[in-house]
Enzyme design. Sequence first.
Site: not given
Ligand SMILES: Cc1cc2nc3c(=O)[nH]c(=O)nc-3n(C[C@H](O)[C@H](O)[C@H](O)COP(=O)(O)OP(=O)(O)OC[C@H]3O[C@@H](n4cnc5c(N)ncnc54)[C@H](O)[C@@H]3O)c2cc1C
Length: 540
Positions: A238, A347
């Site tokens: 980012h 990011h």
């Molecule tokens: C600061 C920031 C700002 C962002 N802003 C935006 C935005 O405005 N719009 C947008 O579209 N995207 C944004 N993104 C990207 C977006 O937030 C992520 O791509 C998205 O939220 C990913 O969601 P997810 O559910 O796939 O994973 P995550 O939300 O990362 O969740 C992963 C989960 O898995 C758990 N986990 C990991 N490994 C294990 C394991 N081995 N065993 C058990 N649990 C585990 C973690 O603890 C967590 O609960 C942003 C990202 C960041 C970091």
Amino acid sequence: MKYSEYSVVIVGSGAAGLYAALKLSQEIELPDGILLVTKSGLGESNSLYAQGGIVGVIHQNPEDSVNCHVQDTLKAGAGLCDAKAVEYISSASDEVINDLISSGVKFDRDSTGELTFTLEAAHSIKRILHSGGDATGRGITEALRQKVLEDDNITVIENSMAVELLVDSDKECKGAILYNELTEEHEIVYTSALVLATGGVGQLYQYTTNPEGATGDGIDLAYNAGAVIQDMEFIQFHPTALALSPNNKNRFLISEAVRGEGAKLINNHGDEFMAKYHDKRELAPRDIVTRAIYSEMTREHGFNVFLNASMIDHNKLSRRFPTIAKKCGEQGIDISKKPIPVAPAAHYTMGGIKATVEGKTSINGLYAIGEVASTGLHGANRLASNSLLECVVCAYELADYLSFANLMPPKKIDNNIRQIIEVYSAPISDEDYDIQTLKQNLKKLMWNNVGIIRSGEKLQEALTEIQKMKADFKRTRKCLNKDEYEYRNMLTTAELIITEALARKESRGAHCRSDYKQTNSQAIHSNIKKQENKELIYVK
Ligand SMILES: Cc1cc2nc3c(=O)[nH]c(=O)nc-3n(C[C@H](O)[C@H](O)[C@H](O)COP(=O)(O)OP(=O)(O)OC[C@H]3O[C@@H](n4cnc5c(N)ncnc54)[C@H](O)[C@@H]3O)c2cc1C
């Protein structure tokens, strides 16, 4: 070892995991229930910190269209998007976003009660929905978290991480081994549908916007189980993370939406510079803005550039960006008066476990959704706010797909699975590793050698070093604690990123090589898979 059985096991409690659990519970009668297992507290995730918003190609915004969103996404993806996946996800957004609203997610509205849409980089029109100004992730995860906690079909286990998948000799996933950080015990969960929603890999890098848990666990688990891993070399940096000092490693994000509202990038002399790099200036695709900042920083031997938001109306700034204004204020930066010091940070992971939009992977019974998956939506460069959309659409489609599947927990286990269980039942040596130092060394190596601009020489050096680090760390499977497991997973994931980055002898999207500056005419995915005992086999 203690064991239990569930119809579906979901690993991870970000937007993808929470929404999948909820939709599954609403869609299907599951005799053995749903387990949602997560390695910290419920909802602690990248999703929680998402700021800018979520793409909404919805009927409430009649100026927008699926075609327009698809074209913007394909353009940003630099030839590597899967057009069918892009169209599918975009077309599903109206139904899914409106379902989120019905599930209690409160997107910001104007004084007449209409939803408000904002602009982000490389989008042709205003189509980004937001919540709490700049706290969209919190708005979505909090609403979903509440619903999950109220749902009797969903069992939640916190502070527990999946550490190995149970895959039998027919290459079917039958469950996982979990490690509970509080009890320090391992346990077995059997299921016929194991869903990885474990998020990205930002913590592999010295500077990142991702929270501590983003250590690539799902990639390690799926790769070691024999799944195909795709396009890991495409890591999005980012452009604008708050850069207070070189010691500030986990960096607070300054959302792209601030540039969307008119903020300008300036260098250390106070000069605007983006016009030199792209005609869309601050709203050029992310990879271009990141490299522009990197180039200014390198030229000036600086540690950061600045984002000047002082020209934006003060009231609007505090209304649209309360979280950013507060965080900067705590550091003595009044964003309505002073430019914000910013620099790029790791990011988002464009690649991941190769999966369909319903989450199907190359292993039966194993599903991947959200950031850990590679559906082809993002190609070589993610378009802003498409990731939260992908999380919720793929969770929704997964629930729909599984409603037609036979979800009885496995009846028998074979020798392969018995052997895995034996590994985790046996004691291991109590050899002590200084894991924090090992993690820091790995993160520094990735930042310096596998960062924004890459070269064959630096990548090769990194690969040699990672292989040495792997040889020094003897815990390839069972480990003593959560930190060791994360380090083990980071090593595997780093090796995959470097191997695919070395093999890609071109520059495309977020993957930029100083020794191969051209973009090849044919866009080809990197697919990698572990087979038998041989490591890192390419598959076409
Ligand atoms: C600061 C920031 C700002 C962002 N802003 C935006 C935005 O405005 N719009 C947008 O579209 N995207 C944004 N993104 C990207 C977006 O937030 C992520 O791509 C998205 O939220 C990913 O969601 P997810 O559910 O796939 O994973 P995550 O939300 O990362 O969740 C992963 C989960 O898995 C758990 N986990 C990991 N490994 C294990 C394991 N081995 N065993 C058990 N649990 C585990 C973690 O603890 C967590 O609960 C942003 C990202 C960041 C970091």
